[in-house]
Design an enzyme around this catalytic site. Sequence first.
Site, PDB file in Angstrom:
ATOM      1  N   PHE A  51       2.327   1.822  -3.332  1.00  0.00           N
ATOM      2  CA  PHE A  51       1.054   2.320  -4.290  1.00  0.00           C
ATOM      3  C   PHE A  51       0.987   3.907  -4.075  1.00  0.00           C
ATOM      4  O   PHE A  51       0.806   4.682  -4.723  1.00  0.00           O
ATOM      5  CB  PHE A  51      -0.066   1.636  -3.998  1.00  0.00           C
ATOM      6  CG  PHE A  51      -1.375   2.023  -4.825  1.00  0.00           C
ATOM      7  CD1 PHE A  51      -2.277   2.989  -4.302  1.00  0.00           C
ATOM      8  CD2 PHE A  51      -1.683   1.405  -6.171  1.00  0.00           C
ATOM      9  CE1 PHE A  51      -3.223   3.313  -5.186  1.00  0.00           C
ATOM     10  CE2 PHE A  51      -2.589   1.473  -7.067  1.00  0.00           C
ATOM     11  CZ  PHE A  51      -3.387   2.906  -6.422  1.00  0.00           C
ATOM     12  N   SER A  95     -35.439  -9.953 -20.376  1.00  0.00           N
ATOM     13  CA  SER A  95     -34.841 -10.958 -19.837  1.00  0.00           C
ATOM     14  C   SER A  95     -34.815 -12.032 -20.727  1.00  0.00           C
ATOM     15  O   SER A  95     -35.276 -12.116 -21.745  1.00  0.00           O
ATOM     16  CB  SER A  95     -35.333 -11.447 -18.657  1.00  0.00           C
ATOM     17  OG  SER A  95     -36.887 -11.462 -18.745  1.00  0.00           O
ATOM     18  N   LEU A  96     -33.966 -13.099 -20.581  1.00  0.00           N
ATOM     19  CA  LEU A  96     -34.013 -14.251 -21.320  1.00  0.00           C
ATOM     20  C   LEU A  96     -34.783 -15.503 -20.873  1.00  0.00           C
ATOM     21  O   LEU A  96     -34.872 -15.650 -19.539  1.00  0.00           O
ATOM     22  CB  LEU A  96     -32.610 -14.800 -21.446  1.00  0.00           C
ATOM     23  CG  LEU A  96     -31.385 -14.016 -22.021  1.00  0.00           C
ATOM     24  CD1 LEU A  96     -30.009 -14.387 -22.137  1.00  0.00           C
ATOM     25  CD2 LEU A  96     -31.935 -13.447 -23.717  1.00  0.00           C
ATOM     26  N   CYS A 103     -59.726 -19.221   3.679  1.00  0.00           N
ATOM     27  CA  CYS A 103     -58.766 -18.164   3.553  1.00  0.00           C
ATOM     28  C   CYS A 103     -58.104 -17.649   4.992  1.00  0.00           C
ATOM     29  O   CYS A 103     -58.880 -17.449   6.031  1.00  0.00           O
ATOM     30  CB  CYS A 103     -59.345 -16.853   3.005  1.00  0.00           C
ATOM     31  SG  CYS A 103     -58.218 -15.477   2.884  1.00  0.00           S
ATOM     32  N   TYR A 119     -21.134  -7.152 -23.302  1.00  0.00           N
ATOM     33  CA  TYR A 119     -21.319  -7.928 -24.207  1.00  0.00           C
ATOM     34  C   TYR A 119     -22.563  -7.608 -25.366  1.00  0.00           C
ATOM     35  O   TYR A 119     -22.900  -8.376 -26.543  1.00  0.00           O
ATOM     36  CB  TYR A 119     -21.779  -9.605 -23.805  1.00  0.00           C
ATOM     37  CG  TYR A 119     -22.762  -9.228 -22.541  1.00  0.00           C
ATOM     38  CD1 TYR A 119     -23.995  -9.025 -22.792  1.00  0.00           C
ATOM     39  CD2 TYR A 119     -22.426  -9.345 -21.405  1.00  0.00           C
ATOM     40  CE1 TYR A 119     -25.053  -8.901 -22.030  1.00  0.00           C
ATOM     41  CE2 TYR A 119     -23.180  -9.304 -20.313  1.00  0.00           C
ATOM     42  CZ  TYR A 119     -24.690  -8.987 -20.482  1.00  0.00           C
ATOM     43  OH  TYR A 119     -25.473  -8.821 -19.438  1.00  0.00           O
ATOM     44  N   LYS A 177     -29.380 -22.932 -17.580  1.00  0.00           N
ATOM     45  CA  LYS A 177     -28.850 -22.879 -16.375  1.00  0.00           C
ATOM     46  C   LYS A 177     -28.391 -24.096 -15.888  1.00  0.00           C
ATOM     47  O   LYS A 177     -28.854 -25.253 -16.199  1.00  0.00           O
ATOM     48  CB  LYS A 177     -29.948 -22.486 -15.336  1.00  0.00           C
ATOM     49  CG  LYS A 177     -30.407 -21.024 -15.529  1.00  0.00           C
ATOM     50  CD  LYS A 177     -29.652 -20.067 -15.104  1.00  0.00           C
ATOM     51  CE  LYS A 177     -30.278 -18.607 -14.890  1.00  0.00           C
ATOM     52  NZ  LYS A 177     -31.060 -18.460 -13.580  1.00  0.00           N
ATOM     53  N   ASP A 188       0.866  -1.055   0.131  1.00  0.00           N
ATOM     54  CA  ASP A 188      -0.056   0.047  -0.074  1.00  0.00           C
ATOM     55  C   ASP A 188       0.810   1.289  -0.015  1.00  0.00           C
ATOM     56  O   ASP A 188       0.673   2.209  -0.602  1.00  0.00           O
ATOM     57  CB  ASP A 188      -0.870  -0.059   1.083  1.00  0.00           C
ATOM     58  CG  ASP A 188      -1.930  -0.934   1.126  1.00  0.00           C
ATOM     59  OD1 ASP A 188      -2.748  -1.284   2.167  1.00  0.00           O
ATOM     60  OD2 ASP A 188      -2.243  -1.569   0.160  1.00  0.00           O
ATOM     61  N   PHE A 189       2.002   1.281   0.717  1.00  0.00           N
ATOM     62  CA  PHE A 189       2.821   2.407   0.873  1.00  0.00           C
ATOM     63  C   PHE A 189       3.459   2.666  -0.501  1.00  0.00           C
ATOM     64  O   PHE A 189       3.463   3.782  -0.827  1.00  0.00           O
ATOM     65  CB  PHE A 189       4.152   1.934   1.972  1.00  0.00           C
ATOM     66  CG  PHE A 189       4.922   3.286   1.575  1.00  0.00           C
ATOM     67  CD1 PHE A 189       6.230   3.133   1.224  1.00  0.00           C
ATOM     68  CD2 PHE A 189       4.824   4.337   2.619  1.00  0.00           C
ATOM     69  CE1 PHE A 189       7.247   4.101   1.296  1.00  0.00           C
ATOM     70  CE2 PHE A 189       5.570   5.361   2.754  1.00  0.00           C
ATOM     71  CZ  PHE A 189       7.103   5.091   2.054  1.00  0.00           C
ATOM     72  N   GLU A 223     -22.033 -17.660 -24.626  1.00  0.00           N
ATOM     73  CA  GLU A 223     -21.496 -16.660 -23.733  1.00  0.00           C
ATOM     74  C   GLU A 223     -21.653 -17.285 -22.249  1.00  0.00           C
ATOM     75  O   GLU A 223     -22.745 -17.930 -21.962  1.00  0.00           O
ATOM     76  CB  GLU A 223     -21.878 -15.414 -23.850  1.00  0.00           C
ATOM     77  CG  GLU A 223     -21.773 -14.644 -25.148  1.00  0.00           C
ATOM     78  CD  GLU A 223     -22.415 -13.507 -25.389  1.00  0.00           C
ATOM     79  OE1 GLU A 223     -22.267 -12.764 -26.333  1.00  0.00           O
ATOM     80  OE2 GLU A 223     -23.415 -13.023 -24.633  1.00  0.00           O
ATOM     81  N   LYS A 245     -27.077 -17.465 -28.287  1.00  0.00           N
ATOM     82  CA  LYS A 245     -27.780 -16.385 -29.143  1.00  0.00           C
ATOM     83  C   LYS A 245     -27.548 -16.778 -30.451  1.00  0.00           C
ATOM     84  O   LYS A 245     -26.494 -17.154 -31.131  1.00  0.00           O
ATOM     85  CB  LYS A 245     -27.150 -15.105 -29.052  1.00  0.00           C
ATOM     86  CG  LYS A 245     -27.206 -14.300 -27.441  1.00  0.00           C
ATOM     87  CD  LYS A 245     -26.405 -13.115 -27.201  1.00  0.00           C
ATOM     88  CE  LYS A 245     -26.656 -12.755 -25.762  1.00  0.00           C
ATOM     89  NZ  LYS A 245     -25.555 -11.348 -25.751  1.00  0.00           N
ATOM     90  N   ARG A 288     -30.809  -2.347 -14.936  1.00  0.00           N
ATOM     91  CA  ARG A 288     -31.887  -2.800 -15.628  1.00  0.00           C
ATOM     92  C   ARG A 288     -33.076  -2.197 -15.032  1.00  0.00           C
ATOM     93  O   ARG A 288     -34.163  -2.217 -16.038  1.00  0.00           O
ATOM     94  CB  ARG A 288     -31.746  -4.492 -15.547  1.00  0.00           C
ATOM     95  CG  ARG A 288     -32.981  -5.226 -16.284  1.00  0.00           C
ATOM     96  CD  ARG A 288     -33.146  -6.293 -15.890  1.00  0.00           C
ATOM     97  NE  ARG A 288     -32.222  -7.289 -16.015  1.00  0.00           N
ATOM     98  CZ  ARG A 288     -31.946  -8.046 -17.498  1.00  0.00           C
ATOM     99  NH1 ARG A 288     -32.862  -7.894 -18.062  1.00  0.00           N
ATOM    100  NH2 ARG A 288     -30.973  -8.847 -17.667  1.00  0.00           N
ATOM    101  N   LYS A 307     -22.928 -16.897 -18.610  1.00  0.00           N
ATOM    102  CA  LYS A 307     -23.658 -16.036 -17.961  1.00  0.00           C
ATOM    103  C   LYS A 307     -23.472 -15.856 -16.554  1.00  0.00           C
ATOM    104  O   LYS A 307     -23.188 -16.584 -15.737  1.00  0.00           O
ATOM    105  CB  LYS A 307     -25.148 -17.167 -17.946  1.00  0.00           C
ATOM    106  CG  LYS A 307     -26.286 -16.171 -17.370  1.00  0.00           C
ATOM    107  CD  LYS A 307     -27.574 -17.224 -17.217  1.00  0.00           C
ATOM    108  CE  LYS A 307     -28.795 -16.127 -17.062  1.00  0.00           C
ATOM    109  NZ  LYS A 307     -28.427 -15.491 -15.582  1.00  0.00           N
ATOM    110  N   ASP A 334     -23.048 -14.087 -12.966  1.00  0.00           N
ATOM    111  CA  ASP A 334     -23.889 -13.805 -12.017  1.00  0.00           C
ATOM    112  C   ASP A 334     -23.769 -12.412 -11.336  1.00  0.00           C
ATOM    113  O   ASP A 334     -23.026 -12.314 -10.335  1.00  0.00           O
ATOM    114  CB  ASP A 334     -23.759 -14.885 -10.797  1.00  0.00           C
ATOM    115  CG  ASP A 334     -25.038 -14.995  -9.931  1.00  0.00           C
ATOM    116  OD1 ASP A 334     -25.944 -14.475 -10.500  1.00  0.00           O
ATOM    117  OD2 ASP A 334     -24.956 -15.661  -9.025  1.00  0.00           O
TER     118      ASP A 334
END
Length: 676
Positions: free
Chosen positions: A37, A83-84, A406, A225, A312, A34-35, A113, A288, A136, A115, A117
């Site tokens: 840097f 969304s896909l 209910c 992408y 998935k 760190d020093f 590609e 795709k 999004r 995916k 997370d």
Amino acid sequence: MSPQEAKQQIETLSAALKQHSYNYYVLAMPAITDFEFDKLLEELTALERQFPEFLDEDSPTQKVGGFVTKEFKTVKHRWPMLSLGNTYNEQELLDFDQRIRKAIGDNFEYVCELKFDGLSMSLTYQDGKLARAVTRGDGTQGDEVTTNVKTIKTIPKQLKSGDYPAEFEIRGEVFMHLKAFERLNQERVDNGEPAYANPRNFASGTIKLQDSSEVAKRPLDCFLYGLYTEKQLFKTHWESLQAVKSWGFHVDDHSRLCNDMESVLAFINEWDTKRFDLSYDIDGIVIKVNSYGQQQELGFTAKSPRWAISYKFKAERVQTELLKVTYQVGRTGAVTPVANLKPVLLAGTTVKRATLHNANEMLRLDLHQGDWVYVEKGGEIIPKIIEVNLEKRTPGAGRIDYITECPECGAPLKRQEGEAAFYCPNDEGCRPQITGKMQHFIGRKAMNIDGLGDETIEQLYHRGFIRHISDLYDLHNKLGELKTMERFGEKSITNMLDGIEKSKQMPFEKVLFGLGIRYIGETVARKLAMHFKNIDNLMAATLEELVVAEEIGERIAHSLIEYFGTPQHRQEIEKLKAAGLQFVAEQKEVILASEALTGKTFIISGTFERSRDELKDIIEQNGGKILSSISAKLNYLVAGDNMGPAKLEKAQKLNVPIISDSELLEMIGAPPNPPR
């Protein structure tokens, strides 16, 4: 030191510091102390002060942050962030492949590609400079987080000179590397702060921080992408990936171009094992269609593109104890059973609850008191129980049966023929249904009422101020009572009432969607508004008249008839009419350029130099009509490149004339080529 020497030294120091930052924050593998840097950073700062003409906003000295944002601005996406569709097995992928082949033939490629997370992000560049970063959100609009995103080291703030357009949008995924996540999470634990469950949650929480100096302390990364431009620059997705990489964007190197589904499956199997060697989390593979022309031909559903799918990887499974089953009542009255579990770690998240879906699922599982169950996440937001471990069942344990009344209001539950869910029919007296309908009505996709949120709806209901949607439009007469509400000051009241008043201008289709009628989503509401023009026509429509409308089947038609057949619902609509809401569809005036196409019907299919929307406008402005499907009533099929073979075959079978866009333009006397 001469200016030229200073410029060179500034560039050298900047490059070195950026690499050290990447090593430390992203890879969690620092190469210097760190020093050391800090000393390099001080040297760069001194040079930039002495030679300010060489100070670049992308400099490591400008990455500390410090600007505190009071709130995030909501920005509408120029192109929706859809969304896909997800799949979890090989057969569903083969089915997807067959649907593609049926639509566009066999001559196409796939791009595979990883995916990631993480958190989806849209970046807008103007003249090579990062102008805006938006999450999004709901797919239509998201939060602008530009200041925070500018702290991410791998996102260029200014591109070097290149052949990129003056303005474009590029999309990708913001994420956190695993080593950085573990290090920072341990720091939180050491400081007595709650740990994040997984890297994705940490990344998402970081992007939403109000202080960008805090964001800068947390190492985020981003893979890009998806390129979006006004004018199409490339013929394929693969070409665009190579291009944006050359422009300076961080693009994942593991993507692969595949000629067939066999190659796709090989790629999936390869990464099902290799994913554990990555420095970041992936949860699947995105597939795709490569050609942009073929993507356009395949089109979109309301929620996702038809030319892409997400595979998935198999979900993790854990075993835990079932403590009890509780029930949730939704705004439509559907009663959903939920399993309350002994907390267990699953896929990086502590799981305490799992959905049981409906009474049929409870019967299938045959749950008993104190059962031990297997739980999977499998792409679900709420994990689900897969099966019971019968070997651990306590002898004599009582069976857990689905309730008959209910849990909120005590009304006997009903089940419509052919449906899995049980419903509470007491929609006028069941609290979660009443508040749920009003929360749906004020929501962003419906009436979008500013100054009024879900918690306020609950508060207004408990104070007895609202029982129906129409009561919202009477709140201005209750100013005195509103001022007695806890944490509800004069400014909040004014903002709420202004938002309610403004909502009266929302179009008919939004009002119709906002009513919360079962099966009436955004798209269906829009179709109904276009077809019936006003609420009176819709309420008077018979079953036969309803099913004639586009995309309206018998299930939707019966739901509408049942809803409008209830006197309370009709009374509510009359009250909303009296309040000034819009129940008549806006009529868009079409000024005809000519009547050359009057009485003629068209379908447009394939790709063209002009956009399809432009061709559609040309047809309608000259008196023609666009149909939704090929039939004997169709006069012309306007065919472009990459048109689906199924449409072509059907048109030929029905002897429908097939014309080009040039021939269409000749019919109205217009020049054959688009203006340059």
